[in-house]
Scaffold this motif. Structure first.
Motif, PDB file in Angstrom:
ATOM      1  N   THR A  84       0.849  -1.451   0.004  1.00  0.00           N
ATOM      2  CA  THR A  84      -0.080  -0.270   0.833  1.00  0.00           C
ATOM      3  C   THR A  84       1.532   1.230  -0.402  1.00  0.00           C
ATOM      4  O   THR A  84       0.451   2.164  -0.633  1.00  0.00           O
ATOM      5  CB  THR A  84      -0.613  -0.210   1.269  1.00  0.00           C
ATOM      6  N   ASN A  85       2.167   1.447   0.718  1.00  0.00           N
ATOM      7  CA  ASN A  85       2.592   2.742   0.909  1.00  0.00           C
ATOM      8  C   ASN A  85       4.279   2.600  -0.135  1.00  0.00           C
ATOM      9  O   ASN A  85       5.164   3.683   0.123  1.00  0.00           O
ATOM     10  CB  ASN A  85       3.733   2.100   2.154  1.00  0.00           C
ATOM     11  N   THR A  86       3.740   1.949  -1.291  1.00  0.00           N
ATOM     12  CA  THR A  86       4.777   1.929  -2.462  1.00  0.00           C
ATOM     13  C   THR A  86       4.405   3.191  -2.941  1.00  0.00           C
ATOM     14  O   THR A  86       3.491   4.175  -3.263  1.00  0.00           O
ATOM     15  CB  THR A  86       4.567   1.079  -2.657  1.00  0.00           C
ATOM     16  N   PRO A  87       5.421   3.607  -3.612  1.00  0.00           N
ATOM     17  CA  PRO A  87       5.276   4.955  -4.058  1.00  0.00           C
ATOM     18  C   PRO A  87       4.391   5.323  -5.894  1.00  0.00           C
ATOM     19  O   PRO A  87       3.131   5.688  -5.622  1.00  0.00           O
ATOM     20  CB  PRO A  87       6.802   5.718  -4.927  1.00  0.00           C
ATOM     21  N   ILE A  88       4.400   3.605  -6.316  1.00  0.00           N
ATOM     22  CA  ILE A  88       3.457   3.217  -7.436  1.00  0.00           C
ATOM     23  C   ILE A  88       2.051   3.459  -6.545  1.00  0.00           C
ATOM     24  O   ILE A  88       1.000   4.539  -7.780  1.00  0.00           O
ATOM     25  CB  ILE A  88       3.461   2.503  -7.764  1.00  0.00           C
ATOM     26  N   ILE A  89       1.727   2.697  -6.014  1.00  0.00           N
ATOM     27  CA  ILE A  89      -0.045   3.261  -5.239  1.00  0.00           C
ATOM     28  C   ILE A  89      -0.430   4.541  -4.282  1.00  0.00           C
ATOM     29  O   ILE A  89      -1.054   4.497  -4.681  1.00  0.00           O
ATOM     30  CB  ILE A  89      -0.480   1.233  -3.937  1.00  0.00           C
ATOM     31  N   GLN A  90       0.849   5.179  -3.782  1.00  0.00           N
ATOM     32  CA  GLN A  90       0.393   5.654  -3.706  1.00  0.00           C
ATOM     33  C   GLN A  90      -0.040   7.399  -4.404  1.00  0.00           C
ATOM     34  O   GLN A  90      -0.330   7.840  -4.359  1.00  0.00           O
ATOM     35  CB  GLN A  90       1.794   6.480  -1.637  1.00  0.00           C
ATOM     36  N   SER A  91       1.550   6.599  -5.744  1.00  0.00           N
ATOM     37  CA  SER A  91       0.467   8.231  -6.463  1.00  0.00           C
ATOM     38  C   SER A  91      -0.522   7.836  -7.162  1.00  0.00           C
ATOM     39  O   SER A  91      -1.182   9.150  -7.429  1.00  0.00           O
ATOM     40  CB  SER A  91       2.200   8.024  -7.528  1.00  0.00           C
ATOM     41  N   ILE A  92      -1.146   6.721  -7.487  1.00  0.00           N
ATOM     42  CA  ILE A  92      -2.672   6.328  -7.835  1.00  0.00           C
ATOM     43  C   ILE A  92      -3.458   7.088  -6.971  1.00  0.00           C
ATOM     44  O   ILE A  92      -4.144   7.536  -7.257  1.00  0.00           O
ATOM     45  CB  ILE A  92      -2.560   4.823  -8.429  1.00  0.00           C
ATOM     46  N   ASN A  93      -3.088   6.042  -5.580  1.00  0.00           N
ATOM     47  CA  ASN A  93      -3.975   7.189  -4.657  1.00  0.00           C
ATOM     48  C   ASN A  93      -4.363   8.460  -4.407  1.00  0.00           C
ATOM     49  O   ASN A  93      -5.362   9.100  -4.343  1.00  0.00           O
ATOM     50  CB  ASN A  93      -3.390   6.421  -3.189  1.00  0.00           C
ATOM     51  N   ARG A  94      -3.297   9.290  -4.903  1.00  0.00           N
ATOM     52  CA  ARG A  94      -3.026  11.232  -4.292  1.00  0.00           C
ATOM     53  C   ARG A  94      -3.938  11.504  -5.258  1.00  0.00           C
ATOM     54  O   ARG A  94      -4.447  12.255  -5.579  1.00  0.00           O
ATOM     55  CB  ARG A  94      -1.768  11.720  -4.238  1.00  0.00           C
ATOM     56  N   LYS A  95      -3.823  11.149  -7.081  1.00  0.00           N
ATOM     57  CA  LYS A  95      -4.268  11.344  -8.010  1.00  0.00           C
ATOM     58  C   LYS A  95      -5.790  11.036  -8.020  1.00  0.00           C
ATOM     59  O   LYS A  95      -6.246  11.328  -8.617  1.00  0.00           O
ATOM     60  CB  LYS A  95      -3.407  11.173  -9.293  1.00  0.00           C
ATOM     61  N   ILE A  96      -5.801  10.410  -7.256  1.00  0.00           N
ATOM     62  CA  ILE A  96      -7.703  10.006  -7.435  1.00  0.00           C
ATOM     63  C   ILE A  96      -8.167  10.806  -6.483  1.00  0.00           C
ATOM     64  O   ILE A  96      -9.288  11.063  -7.142  1.00  0.00           O
ATOM     65  CB  ILE A  96      -8.077   8.159  -7.332  1.00  0.00           C
ATOM     66  N   LYS A  97      -7.898  10.864  -5.556  1.00  0.00           N
ATOM     67  CA  LYS A  97      -8.243  11.645  -4.520  1.00  0.00           C
ATOM     68  C   LYS A  97      -8.546  12.992  -4.791  1.00  0.00           C
ATOM     69  O   LYS A  97      -9.648  13.687  -4.665  1.00  0.00           O
ATOM     70  CB  LYS A  97      -7.427  11.847  -3.455  1.00  0.00           C
ATOM     71  N   GLN A  98      -7.267  13.375  -5.484  1.00  0.00           N
ATOM     72  CA  GLN A  98      -7.013  15.234  -6.053  1.00  0.00           C
ATOM     73  C   GLN A  98      -8.015  14.943  -7.386  1.00  0.00           C
ATOM     74  O   GLN A  98      -8.351  16.697  -7.721  1.00  0.00           O
ATOM     75  CB  GLN A  98      -6.374  15.192  -6.748  1.00  0.00           C
ATOM     76  N   ALA A  99      -8.072  13.839  -8.126  1.00  0.00           N
ATOM     77  CA  ALA A  99      -9.405  14.537  -9.302  1.00  0.00           C
ATOM     78  C   ALA A  99     -11.067  14.515  -9.233  1.00  0.00           C
ATOM     79  O   ALA A  99     -11.965  14.380  -7.839  1.00  0.00           O
ATOM     80  CB  ALA A  99      -9.220  13.335 -10.417  1.00  0.00           C
ATOM     81  N   ASP A 100     -11.738  15.075 -10.145  1.00  0.00           N
ATOM     82  CA  ASP A 100     -13.239  15.164  -9.478  1.00  0.00           C
ATOM     83  C   ASP A 100     -14.294  14.610  -9.947  1.00  0.00           C
ATOM     84  O   ASP A 100     -14.655  13.601  -9.494  1.00  0.00           O
ATOM     85  CB  ASP A 100     -13.720  16.624 -10.593  1.00  0.00           C
ATOM     86  N   GLY A 101     -13.373  13.889 -11.298  1.00  0.00           N
ATOM     87  CA  GLY A 101     -13.816  11.939 -10.993  1.00  0.00           C
ATOM     88  C   GLY A 101     -13.159  11.762 -11.971  1.00  0.00           C
ATOM     89  O   GLY A 101     -11.869  11.581 -12.454  1.00  0.00           O
ATOM     90  N   VAL A 102     -12.975   9.939 -12.585  1.00  0.00           N
ATOM     91  CA  VAL A 102     -12.308   9.305 -12.945  1.00  0.00           C
ATOM     92  C   VAL A 102     -12.876   7.939 -14.086  1.00  0.00           C
ATOM     93  O   VAL A 102     -14.130   7.934 -14.451  1.00  0.00           O
ATOM     94  CB  VAL A 102     -12.369   8.327 -11.570  1.00  0.00           C
ATOM     95  N   ILE A 103     -12.403   8.009 -14.780  1.00  0.00           N
ATOM     96  CA  ILE A 103     -12.805   7.851 -16.212  1.00  0.00           C
ATOM     97  C   ILE A 103     -11.857   5.832 -16.237  1.00  0.00           C
ATOM     98  O   ILE A 103     -11.019   5.769 -16.878  1.00  0.00           O
ATOM     99  CB  ILE A 103     -12.768   8.090 -17.462  1.00  0.00           C
ATOM    100  N   ILE A 104     -12.595   5.008 -16.669  1.00  0.00           N
ATOM    101  CA  ILE A 104     -11.737   3.279 -16.365  1.00  0.00           C
ATOM    102  C   ILE A 104     -12.139   2.984 -17.788  1.00  0.00           C
ATOM    103  O   ILE A 104     -13.203   2.650 -18.309  1.00  0.00           O
ATOM    104  CB  ILE A 104     -12.506   2.761 -14.977  1.00  0.00           C
ATOM    105  N   ALA A 105     -10.954   3.112 -18.544  1.00  0.00           N
ATOM    106  CA  ALA A 105     -11.261   2.093 -19.721  1.00  0.00           C
ATOM    107  C   ALA A 105     -11.010   0.995 -19.440  1.00  0.00           C
ATOM    108  O   ALA A 105      -9.148   0.051 -19.683  1.00  0.00           O
ATOM    109  CB  ALA A 105     -10.339   2.606 -20.732  1.00  0.00           C
ATOM    110  N   THR A 106     -11.639   0.096 -19.823  1.00  0.00           N
ATOM    111  CA  THR A 106     -11.467  -1.222 -19.694  1.00  0.00           C
ATOM    112  C   THR A 106     -11.379  -2.451 -20.985  1.00  0.00           C
ATOM    113  O   THR A 106     -12.127  -2.114 -22.156  1.00  0.00           O
ATOM    114  CB  THR A 106     -12.488  -2.305 -18.600  1.00  0.00           C
ATOM    115  N   PRO A 107     -10.293  -3.177 -21.214  1.00  0.00           N
ATOM    116  CA  PRO A 107     -10.811  -3.989 -22.136  1.00  0.00           C
ATOM    117  C   PRO A 107     -11.390  -5.342 -21.630  1.00  0.00           C
ATOM    118  O   PRO A 107     -11.902  -5.485 -20.175  1.00  0.00           O
ATOM    119  CB  PRO A 107      -8.991  -4.503 -22.330  1.00  0.00           C
TER     120      PRO A 107
END
Length: 399
Positions: free
Chosen positions: A51-74
């Protein structure tokens, strides 16, 4: 409006990445879309907490700061890829950035179904306890036969598809606005900040009175701090202490650093306090932030720090009009993070950017539009962050 787009594939070549890149380019006048890659996220394993690795914390932070999320899934075997499922596991294990976050699902696939079954499964996952995202109902965007959908410039070819995508995105923006109105302002639920620095952190210099006028001199002696022509290895450079001081002093702005223990540790001393946009005095360095503000301002200080510490905002900005009409002064409170993505304090930078605006207008021949706020283009109503005012510096604060 700030959105993030999660590329739901860890493949080097992905049509879902291509679709998000097209949205990022085609609809840039409606929102700012930042893409999040998942290809380097480790496989979820609760016995090996990442959980506390830079890559997961970076994703966590970017999602928190965003107004909304678009997920593109295959679609892989009638469901979402294992890599995307793994990321969602990490984002619902000990951290929950998608909770009450507006989410839109899109998808592209080689065949007619356009990832319809994967999207259905993804909706169920996003509704699960621990995730609890607010997925926009209906309005599915399913891009089938994707090999033939893009031209040589990576633009969608079919006009009806483009029109429908635009209509779905318009609805998502309105969905975000409705959710925002219902949720109200983002208020982190946290313990009040210790603005008096009663505790210590790893980098605190103990044994020196934080309120001492000569804190810098005492603290330097205590830890045998280097100075002068001693070289310091930085993450991408080697400079002497003097060079670092020259470099910071040359910044066309006032810079202040307060650590995550809320101790005022540095400002780029280039002029006397009365000449600064936000008054500071050498004797204040080392002080707890509570000592740098009048008592009535501490509520606002607490609010700004918790916005940054919690990740609700990455930067809080305050327009300060009291410097007069000949200046465009903005106080910026930028969260600092260490290599592991942990909150490490505040970089407050203050500048009058009117000279930059004047230069730009002269270069381009453009003019400011009369009747609007020249700095933001917004109405004259006061925002929440503005009402909290100067939260970290020693400038005066009114409420």
């Amino acid at each position: 409006m700030k959105l993030v787009g999660i590329v739901g594939s860890n493949a080097e070549q992905s049509y879902n990445r291509l679709l998000l890149q097209y949205i990022q380019k085609q609809f840039s006048n409606q929102f700012d879309l930042e893409l999040i890659e998942i290809k380097d996220v480790p496989l979820f394993n609760q016995s090996d907490d990442q959980t506390n690795t830079p890559i997961i914390q970076s994703i966590n932070r970017k999602i928190k700061q965003a107004d909304g999320v678009i997920i593109a899934t295959p679609e892989h075997n009638h469901t979402i890829p294992a890599s995307l499922k793994s990321v969602l596991e990490w984002l619902s294990f000990k951290i929950h950035p998608l909770e009450n976050k507006p989410v839109m699902i899109i998808g592209a696939s080689y065949y007619d179904q356009g990832s319809s079954r994967a999207q259905l499964h993804l909706r169920q996952i996003l509704d699960a306890p621990g995730v609890h995202a607010l997925v926009m109902p209906g309005n599915e965007f399913l891009l089938g036969k994707v090999r033939d959908a893009f031209d040589d410039e990576n633009n969608l070819k079919d006009e009806k598809t483009i029109e429908f995508l635009g209509s779905v995105l318009d609805k998502f923006i309105r969905f975000i606005e409705v959710v925002s109105a219902l949720e109200g302002p983002k208020t982190p639920v946290m313990e009040p900040e210790d603005l008096y620095c009663n505790s210590s952190i790893e980098t605190t210099i103990d044994g020196v009175d934080k309120g001492a006028d000569d804190w810098v001199e005492q603290a330097s002696e205590k830890v045998n701090a280097v100075e002068g022509q001693t070289y310091v290895k930085l993450n991408r450079g080697v400079l002497t202490v003097d060079q670092i001081n020259y470099f910071l002093s040359s910044m066309p702005m006032e810079i202040t650093y307060a650590d995550d223990n809320n101790q005022f540790l540095y400002y780029n001393y280039t002029k006397e306090d009365k000449e600064m946009l936000a008054s500071r005095h050498p004797s204040q360095v080392g002080n707890p932030l509570a000592y740098c503000h009048p008592e009535k301002a501490l509520k606002g200080v607490n609010w700004v720090i918790q916005q940054l510490r919690s990740g609700a905002q990455d930067c809080v900005r305050v327009h300060v009009p009291t410097h007069g009409p000949d200046k465009f002064v903005v106080h910026n409170y930028q969260a600092i993070h260490d290599d592991a993505g942990n909150y490490a304090g505040i970089n407050e930078y203050i500048l009058d950017f009117k000279p930059i605006v004047d230069w730009y207008l002269q270069q381009t021949g453009q003019t400011l539009t009369p009747g609007t706020d020249a700095v933001s283009g917004a109405s004259e109503s006061t925002s929440h962050s503005e009402s909290e005012n100067d939260a970290v510096s020693s400038a005066s604060v009114t409420e």
